[in-house]
Design a protein around this motif. Structure first.
Motif, mmCIF file in Angstrom:
data_model
loop_
_atom_site.group_PDB
_atom_site.id
_atom_site.type_symbol
_atom_site.label_atom_id
_atom_site.label_comp_id
_atom_site.label_asym_id
_atom_site.label_seq_id
_atom_site.Cartn_x
_atom_site.Cartn_y
_atom_site.Cartn_z
ATOM 1 N N ALA A 119 71.137 12.473 -16.806
ATOM 2 C CA ALA A 119 71.289 12.230 -18.254
ATOM 3 C C ALA A 119 70.636 13.360 -19.043
ATOM 4 C CB ALA A 119 70.678 10.885 -18.629
ATOM 5 N N THR A 120 69.487 13.845 -18.572
ATOM 6 C CA THR A 120 68.819 14.937 -19.306
ATOM 7 C C THR A 120 69.656 16.216 -19.226
ATOM 8 O OG1 THR A 120 67.448 15.805 -17.450
ATOM 9 C CG2 THR A 120 66.509 14.003 -18.767
ATOM 10 N N LYS A 121 70.236 16.470 -18.069
ATOM 11 C CA LYS A 121 70.971 17.731 -17.903
ATOM 12 C C LYS A 121 72.336 17.672 -18.602
ATOM 13 C CE LYS A 121 67.678 19.827 -15.829
ATOM 14 N NZ LYS A 121 66.992 20.934 -16.515
ATOM 15 N N ILE A 169 61.479 19.005 -15.316
ATOM 16 C CA ILE A 169 60.889 18.219 -14.232
ATOM 17 C C ILE A 169 61.958 17.308 -13.632
ATOM 18 C CG2 ILE A 169 58.499 18.321 -15.064
ATOM 19 C CD1 ILE A 169 58.866 15.552 -16.302
ATOM 20 N N SER A 170 61.658 16.828 -12.438
ATOM 21 C CA SER A 170 62.643 16.068 -11.685
ATOM 22 C C SER A 170 62.387 14.571 -11.771
ATOM 23 C CB SER A 170 62.570 16.527 -10.235
ATOM 24 O OG SER A 170 63.491 15.819 -9.469
ATOM 25 N N ASN A 171 63.362 13.811 -11.334
ATOM 26 C CA ASN A 171 63.156 12.373 -11.163
ATOM 27 C C ASN A 171 64.179 11.863 -10.167
ATOM 28 O OD1 ASN A 171 64.148 9.399 -12.224
ATOM 29 N ND2 ASN A 171 61.948 9.697 -12.188
ATOM 30 N N ARG A 194 69.985 9.706 -9.234
ATOM 31 C CA ARG A 194 69.611 10.832 -10.105
ATOM 32 C C ARG A 194 69.989 10.532 -11.562
ATOM 33 N NH1 ARG A 194 66.338 13.977 -8.602
ATOM 34 N NH2 ARG A 194 67.205 16.042 -8.802
ATOM 35 N N ALA A 195 70.071 9.241 -11.920
ATOM 36 C CA ALA A 195 70.621 8.876 -13.240
ATOM 37 C C ALA A 195 69.839 9.504 -14.393
ATOM 38 C CB ALA A 195 70.658 7.358 -13.383
#
Ligand SMILES: NC(=O)c1ccc[n+]([C@@H]2O[C@H](COP(=O)([O-])OP(=O)(O)OC[C@H]3O[C@@H](n4cnc5c(N)ncnc54)[C@H](O)[C@@H]3O)[C@@H](O)[C@H]2O)c1
Length: 257
Positions: free
Chosen positions: A156-158, A92-94, A151-152
């Motif tokens: 970080a997840t990617k 999912i995005s943020n 897009r921090a």
């Protein structure tokens, strides 16, 4: 028919890149286990594949649930004998700067994007280790390699997924399991459509800026990533281990100005 007789599990295959990859893998002879949390969307992917003469089944499960992931891996092996390829695609995005990210949102995005890869792999790996055979593809992103505005959390997840990929590869190489990562640039999918609409006052301007930063001058298509996933899933990439594969219209290594 590069995936003939292979059983492939794709998480988040009810939409976008996951759906497109499910189609391509089925065309290449795979039996595709379509996972998603959204039942109607996942079932639609299966219907489309079957209408084209391919083999697919839907398994509804939430990648953040240990119980769901354990049960899905067991069910897949019980029904089909093995999982040859796992594509950890669900995500999912943020959008937002770090000080704007709510702690609950941080946990949610980390859970789906990072814990989801951990849990799915955790329960699939023992079956691959037993057979000394398997390929895992983890969905990272160019955002792991470059600073992008607002897009921090997503980045970080990617980044975590890219680091995880390299470490996993070292641990599972002795079991003849390859683990590689995909790093797409911006690909036009419902995920991107949605964050453009909900996170920017002017989505047209946002999309124009994204097009500008990719040397291709356009967004990628889900099929562009599906073809890269096919390469990583097939024996053609047998010498690729723990590697990032960029499908990004030049956004990471090229510069427009
Ligand atoms: N589209 C892009 O530009 C882009 C770029 C780089 C990386 N990615 C990554 O590619 C992957 C797929 O993105 P997409 O653009 O196809 O998105 P998408 O929103 O079109 O598809 C994602 C799918 O994941 C499913 N999903 C979400 N949470 C889930 C959960 N808890 N359990 C199971 N399934 C769940 C959704 O229901 C959806 O069907 C994501 O990991 C995304 O971060 C996308």
């Amino acid at each position: 028919m590069r995936l003939q007789k292979k059983t492939v599990l794709i998480t988040g295959a009810g939409s976008g890149i996951g759906r497109s990859t499910a189609h391509l893998f089925a065309q290449e002879g795979a039996l595709v286990i379509v996972n998603d949390i959204m039942e109607a969307n996942g079932q639609e992917t299966v219907n489309q594949i079957q209408a084209d003469g391919g083999q697919a089944v839907f398994m509804k499960a939430d990648v953040t649930s240990p119980g769901d992931m354990k049960a899905m891996a067991a069910k897949a092996v019980e029904r089909f004998g093995a999982i040859d390829v796992l594509f950890n695609n669900a995500g999912i995005s943020n959008v937002g700067q770090l000080h704007e990210v709510d702690p609950d949102v941080w946990d949610k995005v980390m859970n789906v994007n990072v814990k989801g890869v951990y849990l799915t792999s955790k329960y699939v790996l023992p079956y691959m280790m037993e057979r000394k055979q398997g390929t895992i593809i983890n969905m990272s992103s160019c955002a792991a390699e470059m600073g992008l505005q607002a897009r921090a959390l997503y980045s970080a997840t990617k980044g975590a997924i890219l680091a995880l990929t390299k470490a996993m590869q070292v641990d599972y190489a002795p079991y003849n399991i390859r683990v590689n990562a995909l790093l797409p640039g911006t690909i036009f999918t419902p995920f991107v459509e949605n964050y453009l609409k909900t996170s920017y006052d002017n989505p047209d301007e946002a999309i124009a800026n994204i097009k500008k930063r990719q040397l291709s001058g356009d967004l990628g298509k889900p099929e562009d990533v599906a073809k890269a996933a096919l390469f990583l899933a097939s024996d053609e990439s047998s010498f690729m281990m723990g590697s990032p594969l960029y499908i990004d219209g030049g956004v990471v290594f090229g510069k427009n100005a």
